[in-house]
Enzyme design. Sequence first.
Site, PDB file in Angstrom:
ATOM      1  N   GLU A  87     -18.495  18.633  39.407  1.00  0.00           N
ATOM      2  CA  GLU A  87     -18.711  19.932  40.052  1.00  0.00           C
ATOM      3  C   GLU A  87     -18.383  19.935  41.539  1.00  0.00           C
ATOM      4  O   GLU A  87     -17.828  20.905  42.039  1.00  0.00           O
ATOM      5  CB  GLU A  87     -20.159  20.418  39.847  1.00  0.00           C
ATOM      6  CG  GLU A  87     -20.437  21.664  40.679  1.00  0.00           C
ATOM      7  CD  GLU A  87     -21.618  22.492  40.259  1.00  0.00           C
ATOM      8  OE1 GLU A  87     -22.517  21.971  39.592  1.00  0.00           O
ATOM      9  OE2 GLU A  87     -21.639  23.684  40.612  1.00  0.00           O
TER      10      GLU A  87
ATOM     11  N   ASP B 131     -22.011  17.044  36.171  1.00  0.00           N
ATOM     12  CA  ASP B 131     -22.698  17.896  37.135  1.00  0.00           C
ATOM     13  C   ASP B 131     -23.784  17.029  37.772  1.00  0.00           C
ATOM     14  O   ASP B 131     -24.765  16.666  37.116  1.00  0.00           O
ATOM     15  CB  ASP B 131     -23.317  19.115  36.433  1.00  0.00           C
ATOM     16  CG  ASP B 131     -23.753  20.157  37.448  1.00  0.00           C
ATOM     17  OD1 ASP B 131     -23.894  19.800  38.629  1.00  0.00           O
ATOM     18  OD2 ASP B 131     -23.953  21.318  37.051  1.00  0.00           O
TER      19      ASP B 131
ATOM     20  N   ILE C 284     -26.080  17.608  40.064  1.00  0.00           N
ATOM     21  CA  ILE C 284     -27.389  18.290  39.974  1.00  0.00           C
ATOM     22  C   ILE C 284     -27.147  19.644  39.326  1.00  0.00           C
ATOM     23  O   ILE C 284     -26.559  20.535  39.941  1.00  0.00           O
ATOM     24  CB  ILE C 284     -28.058  18.523  41.349  1.00  0.00           C
ATOM     25  CG1 ILE C 284     -28.127  17.243  42.189  1.00  0.00           C
ATOM     26  CG2 ILE C 284     -29.466  19.091  41.135  1.00  0.00           C
ATOM     27  CD1 ILE C 284     -28.795  17.431  43.571  1.00  0.00           C
ATOM     28  N   ASP C 285     -27.572  19.792  38.094  1.00  0.00           N
ATOM     29  CA  ASP C 285     -27.535  21.123  37.490  1.00  0.00           C
ATOM     30  C   ASP C 285     -28.904  21.746  37.730  1.00  0.00           C
ATOM     31  O   ASP C 285     -29.925  21.158  37.382  1.00  0.00           O
ATOM     32  CB  ASP C 285     -27.225  21.041  35.990  1.00  0.00           C
ATOM     33  CG  ASP C 285     -26.985  22.430  35.434  1.00  0.00           C
ATOM     34  OD1 ASP C 285     -26.208  23.184  36.046  1.00  0.00           O
ATOM     35  OD2 ASP C 285     -27.583  22.774  34.402  1.00  0.00           O
TER      36      ASP C 285
ATOM     37  N   THR D 139     -29.407  23.284  41.049  1.00  0.00           N
ATOM     38  CA  THR D 139     -29.581  22.921  42.463  1.00  0.00           C
ATOM     39  C   THR D 139     -30.653  23.773  43.143  1.00  0.00           C
ATOM     40  O   THR D 139     -31.412  23.282  43.985  1.00  0.00           O
ATOM     41  CB  THR D 139     -28.232  23.051  43.214  1.00  0.00           C
ATOM     42  OG1 THR D 139     -27.302  22.164  42.590  1.00  0.00           O
ATOM     43  CG2 THR D 139     -28.354  22.681  44.677  1.00  0.00           C
TER      44      THR D 139
ATOM     45  N   ASP E 255     -21.568  22.293  33.390  1.00  0.00           N
ATOM     46  CA  ASP E 255     -22.929  22.791  33.129  1.00  0.00           C
ATOM     47  C   ASP E 255     -23.358  22.491  31.695  1.00  0.00           C
ATOM     48  O   ASP E 255     -24.541  22.281  31.431  1.00  0.00           O
ATOM     49  CB  ASP E 255     -23.015  24.312  33.316  1.00  0.00           C
ATOM     50  CG  ASP E 255     -22.667  24.780  34.709  1.00  0.00           C
ATOM     51  OD1 ASP E 255     -23.106  24.136  35.671  1.00  0.00           O
ATOM     52  OD2 ASP E 255     -21.968  25.807  34.830  1.00  0.00           O
TER      53      ASP E 255
HETATM   54  C1  IPD Z   1     -26.305  26.695  37.328  1.00  0.00           C
HETATM   55  C2  IPD Z   1     -27.445  26.431  36.368  1.00  0.00           C
HETATM   56  C3  IPD Z   1     -28.072  27.738  35.942  1.00  0.00           C
HETATM   57  C4  IPD Z   1     -27.077  28.645  35.285  1.00  0.00           C
HETATM   58  C5  IPD Z   1     -25.900  28.878  36.213  1.00  0.00           C
HETATM   59  C6  IPD Z   1     -25.285  27.536  36.624  1.00  0.00           C
HETATM   60  P1  IPD Z   1     -25.869  24.878  39.263  1.00  0.00           P
HETATM   61  O1  IPD Z   1     -25.702  25.487  37.742  1.00  0.00           O
HETATM   62  O2  IPD Z   1     -26.995  25.752  35.220  1.00  0.00           O
HETATM   63  O3  IPD Z   1     -29.113  27.560  35.008  1.00  0.00           O
HETATM   64  O4  IPD Z   1     -27.704  29.868  34.977  1.00  0.00           O
HETATM   65  O5  IPD Z   1     -24.977  29.664  35.505  1.00  0.00           O
HETATM   66  O6  IPD Z   1     -24.201  27.766  37.479  1.00  0.00           O
HETATM   67  O7  IPD Z   1     -25.155  25.806  40.181  1.00  0.00           O
HETATM   68  O8  IPD Z   1     -27.323  24.818  39.536  1.00  0.00           O
HETATM   69  O9  IPD Z   1     -25.228  23.531  39.165  1.00  0.00           O
HETATM   70 CA    CA Z   2     -24.328  23.389  37.164  1.00  0.00          CA
END
Ligand code: IPD
Ligand code: CA
Length: 263
Positions: free
Chosen positions: A69, A85, A87-88, A90, A212
């Site tokens: 990412e 990813d 940190i999913d 963040t 993700d």
């Molecule tokens: C997000 C998370 C979130 C989802 C968003 C993603 P990020 O990733 O997975 O739950 O609803 O669509 O973009 O930006 O925290 O790595």
């Molecule tokens: Ca993510």
Amino acid sequence: MLPTAELLEVATDAAALTVDLLLERIGSDLSVVEKSTSTDLVTQVDREAERLIVDRITASRPDDGIIAEEGTNVEGSSGVTWIIDPIDGTTNFVYGHPGFGVSIAAEFHGEPVVGVVGDPLNGETFTASRGGGAYRNGKPIAVSATTDPNRMLVATGFGYEPERRRAQGELVARLLADIGDIRRMGSAAVDLCSVACGRVDAYFESGLNRWDFAAGAIIAAEAGAVVSDLHGGEPSRAFVFAASPAVAPALRDLLRHLDADQI
Ligand code: IPD
Ligand code: CA
């Protein structure tokens, strides 16, 4: 031959190193910057975590490709590509709120083969390999046993673009009367693991990036979930759907009726 055991070991190891880093840095003074929109946040820890994972993978598997990412894009020659990813969720990490995790998947010639998601604040690591089942902290997991669609507990998420968020919110408002309840926890990767271990009955979202959902999708599928787009194809940026088989047809019908993948 595909070295599945080695890929799983490398992914699990990289996830464990990242979990330690996130636990050490959560609550520290983070410099937070906005990415695609004012709600899309990134910290220096996202970048440090990505470096840690990439270094760990490259040390064992220098010929693999890597897509991550925070910008790593390495073309490999082995047929294996890692989708990461660091940190999913963040936003949760920035707030010290549970529901973020590290997500590491390996594909072989485009086929998902290994997925690992580490959830630091819950002390849980989810792992799966193709045909090998899904596990939480080493113990086998399976999807929920809910059969009544009216009781479905459904997780979802919202993207970062204002228009998409509005439409996603409206969709949820229309869905709510026909299901048990909605959860918005903040990490697609962890949500898919929640489907895998029966903590929710289903999850859906439009507009995700591969990193993700790549690891969570194989974990949910190996735990017995139906994992697809809205029409039974592969999960994709257009739509990611995961549900226990008993409620999947009913939820997919409801979402199709609401044109959920047009959002
Ligand atoms: C997000 C998370 C979130 C989802 C968003 C993603 P990020 O990733 O997975 O739950 O609803 O669509 O973009 O930006 O925290 O790595
Ligand atoms: Ca993510």
